[in-house]
Design an enzyme around this catalytic site. Structure first.
Site, PDB file in Angstrom:
ATOM      1  N   GLY A  14      21.632  59.591  56.188  1.00  0.00           N
ATOM      2  CA  GLY A  14      21.791  60.295  54.915  1.00  0.00           C
ATOM      3  C   GLY A  14      21.096  61.647  54.908  1.00  0.00           C
ATOM      4  O   GLY A  14      20.468  62.028  53.922  1.00  0.00           O
ATOM      5  N   SER A  17      22.272  65.784  52.964  1.00  0.00           N
ATOM      6  CA  SER A  17      21.819  66.416  51.716  1.00  0.00           C
ATOM      7  C   SER A  17      20.440  65.886  51.352  1.00  0.00           C
ATOM      8  O   SER A  17      19.915  64.981  52.007  1.00  0.00           O
ATOM      9  CB  SER A  17      22.807  66.130  50.569  1.00  0.00           C
ATOM     10  OG  SER A  17      22.827  64.743  50.271  1.00  0.00           O
ATOM     11  N   TYR A 152      19.124  49.335  41.212  1.00  0.00           N
ATOM     12  CA  TYR A 152      18.521  50.298  42.148  1.00  0.00           C
ATOM     13  C   TYR A 152      17.037  49.988  42.354  1.00  0.00           C
ATOM     14  O   TYR A 152      16.550  49.957  43.484  1.00  0.00           O
ATOM     15  CB  TYR A 152      18.708  51.718  41.604  1.00  0.00           C
ATOM     16  CG  TYR A 152      18.011  52.778  42.418  1.00  0.00           C
ATOM     17  CD1 TYR A 152      18.311  52.958  43.768  1.00  0.00           C
ATOM     18  CD2 TYR A 152      17.036  53.603  41.853  1.00  0.00           C
ATOM     19  CE1 TYR A 152      17.664  53.925  44.526  1.00  0.00           C
ATOM     20  CE2 TYR A 152      16.384  54.576  42.598  1.00  0.00           C
ATOM     21  CZ  TYR A 152      16.703  54.736  43.934  1.00  0.00           C
ATOM     22  OH  TYR A 152      16.064  55.693  44.688  1.00  0.00           O
TER      23      TYR A 152
HETATM   24  N1  LIG Z   1      15.433  61.938  44.972  1.00  0.00           N
HETATM   25  C1  LIG Z   1      14.568  61.042  44.517  1.00  0.00           C
HETATM   26  O1  LIG Z   1      13.906  61.253  43.486  1.00  0.00           O
HETATM   27  C2  LIG Z   1      14.325  59.761  45.267  1.00  0.00           C
HETATM   28  C3  LIG Z   1      13.219  58.982  44.921  1.00  0.00           C
HETATM   29  C4  LIG Z   1      12.973  57.796  45.597  1.00  0.00           C
HETATM   30  C5  LIG Z   1      13.823  57.401  46.613  1.00  0.00           C
HETATM   31  N2  LIG Z   1      14.902  58.167  46.932  1.00  0.00           N
HETATM   32  C6  LIG Z   1      15.766  57.705  48.023  1.00  0.00           C
HETATM   33  O2  LIG Z   1      15.961  58.759  48.913  1.00  0.00           O
HETATM   34  C7  LIG Z   1      17.191  58.594  49.585  1.00  0.00           C
HETATM   35  C8  LIG Z   1      17.931  59.926  49.596  1.00  0.00           C
HETATM   36  O3  LIG Z   1      18.296  60.244  48.265  1.00  0.00           O
HETATM   37  P1  LIG Z   1      18.491  61.737  47.736  1.00  0.00           P
HETATM   38  O4  LIG Z   1      17.770  61.806  46.457  1.00  0.00           O
HETATM   39  O5  LIG Z   1      18.181  62.714  48.798  1.00  0.00           O
HETATM   40  O6  LIG Z   1      20.050  61.707  47.376  1.00  0.00           O
HETATM   41  P2  LIG Z   1      21.338  62.381  48.036  1.00  0.00           P
HETATM   42  O7  LIG Z   1      21.160  63.852  48.169  1.00  0.00           O
HETATM   43  O8  LIG Z   1      22.473  61.860  47.231  1.00  0.00           O
HETATM   44  O9  LIG Z   1      21.390  61.785  49.508  1.00  0.00           O
HETATM   45  C9  LIG Z   1      21.969  60.558  49.816  1.00  0.00           C
HETATM   46  C10 LIG Z   1      22.386  60.562  51.274  1.00  0.00           C
HETATM   47  O10 LIG Z   1      22.840  59.232  51.625  1.00  0.00           O
HETATM   48  C11 LIG Z   1      24.122  59.320  52.256  1.00  0.00           C
HETATM   49  N3  LIG Z   1      24.873  58.113  51.954  1.00  0.00           N
HETATM   50  C12 LIG Z   1      25.159  57.569  50.750  1.00  0.00           C
HETATM   51  N4  LIG Z   1      25.880  56.459  50.885  1.00  0.00           N
HETATM   52  C13 LIG Z   1      26.067  56.286  52.216  1.00  0.00           C
HETATM   53  C14 LIG Z   1      26.755  55.303  52.992  1.00  0.00           C
HETATM   54  N5  LIG Z   1      27.422  54.265  52.430  1.00  0.00           N
HETATM   55  N6  LIG Z   1      26.740  55.433  54.333  1.00  0.00           N
HETATM   56  C15 LIG Z   1      26.108  56.463  54.911  1.00  0.00           C
HETATM   57  N7  LIG Z   1      25.453  57.418  54.234  1.00  0.00           N
HETATM   58  C16 LIG Z   1      25.438  57.328  52.907  1.00  0.00           C
HETATM   59  C17 LIG Z   1      24.740  60.591  51.692  1.00  0.00           C
HETATM   60  O11 LIG Z   1      25.659  61.130  52.622  1.00  0.00           O
HETATM   61  P3  LIG Z   1      27.202  61.441  52.272  1.00  0.00           P
HETATM   62  O12 LIG Z   1      27.241  61.950  50.879  1.00  0.00           O
HETATM   63  O13 LIG Z   1      27.646  62.399  53.307  1.00  0.00           O
HETATM   64  O14 LIG Z   1      27.850  60.127  52.431  1.00  0.00           O
HETATM   65  C18 LIG Z   1      23.533  61.513  51.566  1.00  0.00           C
HETATM   66  O15 LIG Z   1      23.294  62.161  52.782  1.00  0.00           O
HETATM   67  C19 LIG Z   1      17.949  57.478  48.867  1.00  0.00           C
HETATM   68  O16 LIG Z   1      17.903  56.300  49.643  1.00  0.00           O
HETATM   69  C20 LIG Z   1      17.155  57.283  47.575  1.00  0.00           C
HETATM   70  O17 LIG Z   1      17.165  55.930  47.160  1.00  0.00           O
HETATM   71  C21 LIG Z   1      15.180  59.322  46.279  1.00  0.00           C
END
Ligand SMILES: NC(=O)c1ccc[n+]([C@@H]2O[C@H](COP(=O)([O-])OP(=O)(O)OC[C@H]3O[C@@H](n4cnc5c(N)ncnc54)[C@H](OP(=O)(O)O)[C@@H]3O)[C@@H](O)[C@H]2O)c1
Length: 263
Positions: A14, A17, A152
């Protein structure tokens, strides 16, 4: 400080982005050979290309980690990796009344089972080579859930739990397993989510006003703001590096003090 990542190969799931992209960029800047991953080929390749443009080493691997076939394809494209950052995941803002059992199953598949798929495929090689790093991106909502998005929240708790089990499993192998636990971190997805829920919560104005209101009322923390992706990347890089050889089964919170407990 040299983290000794030169010559290490890292898959950041992932990383097309958000947090994953920042993690991939920093690991590459620290000398690792990085595999950028996502489902969207154009986005993954664009990130890999900018890393190469900055002088780093990066390739792209595309696949849906929600299926065994997708995980097989990504593992094959990545090849033997020394560092696995299980970051790919999804989140939304649904409440208890709206969530179907299908929603609960779907998010568990992508947020938890996908990580197990990659561990099963890539950790045996690390174990055989006698060195490795496995990092789950968890979250403060694992231990301090809010009423919204219970499906979640529960997946984050599972990520923390499996990382600790894996650390015990990897006893004496030279492979560590840890969690980086972000608070609310400002990525495009979070900005969209906050903008969407703002009217119902009475938050208005420019983004700076929304962030101030949301970080005060929704995710109150001692820094009075959302975190930034590079702040998560820094914690991941530390755990990947040579200074963290003796850290396993740990959770490194990067949340400005959002989680209130001492331990
Ligand atoms: N941002 C926050 O505040 C926060 C806080 C705590 C934890 N997190 C965790 O951090 C991680 C990244 O989140 P983010 O905030 O950076 O969001 P994001 O920008 O939406 O990134 C999500 C990433 O996961 C990939 N992805 C989603 N579904 C997938 C699948 N079925 N198979 C393969 N790749 C998949 C997406 O790639 P594509 O779109 O190309 O598929 C994207 O690269 C997540 O696991 C989230 O739970 C985020």
């Amino acid at each position: 400080m040299d983290l000794h990542l030169k010559g290490r190969r890292a898959l950041v799931t992932g990383s097309s982005s958000g947090l994953g992209e920042a993690i991939a960029r920093l690991l590459a800047a620290e000398g690792a050979d990085v595999v950028v991953h996502g489902r969207n080929a154009a986005r993954a390749e664009a990130v890999a290309e900018t890393i190469r443009g900055d002088g780093g080493a990066a390739t792209a691997a595309v696949g849906d980690l929600g299926t065994d076939e997708g995980a097989d394809a990504v593992a094959a494209l990545a090849g033997p990796v020394d560092i696995l950052v299980n970051n790919a995941g999804v989140y939304d803002h649904m409440g208890w009344d709206d969530l179907t059992s299908g929603d609960w199953a779907d998010i568990y598949n992508v947020n938890v089972i996908a990580a197990a798929r990659m561990i099963r495929r890539l950790v045996p090689g690390m174990r055989a080579r006698g060195w490795g790093r496995v990092i789950q991106i968890g979250g403060g909502l694992a231990s301090q859930p809010m009423a919204d998005a219970p499906h979640y929240n529960a997946t984050l708790a599972a990520r923390h739990n499996l990382a600790t089990s894996l650390a015990r499993e990897l006893k004496g192998t030279g492979v560590t397993s840890n969690v980086v636990s972000p608070g609310a971190i400002l990525v495009d997805h979070v900005r969209e989510l906050v903008t969407r829920i703002a009217p119902a919560r009475g938050w208005s104005g420019e983004w700076a006003d929304l962030e101030r209101a949301a970080s005060g009322e929704w995710v109150p923390n001692d820094a009075d703001r959302f975190g930034r992706p590079h702040e998560i990347a820094g914690a991941v890089a530390y755990l990947c590096g040579a200074y963290a050889d003796y850290v396993s089964g740990a959770t490194l919170r990067v949340d400005g003090g959002t989680v209130r407990s001492a331990f």
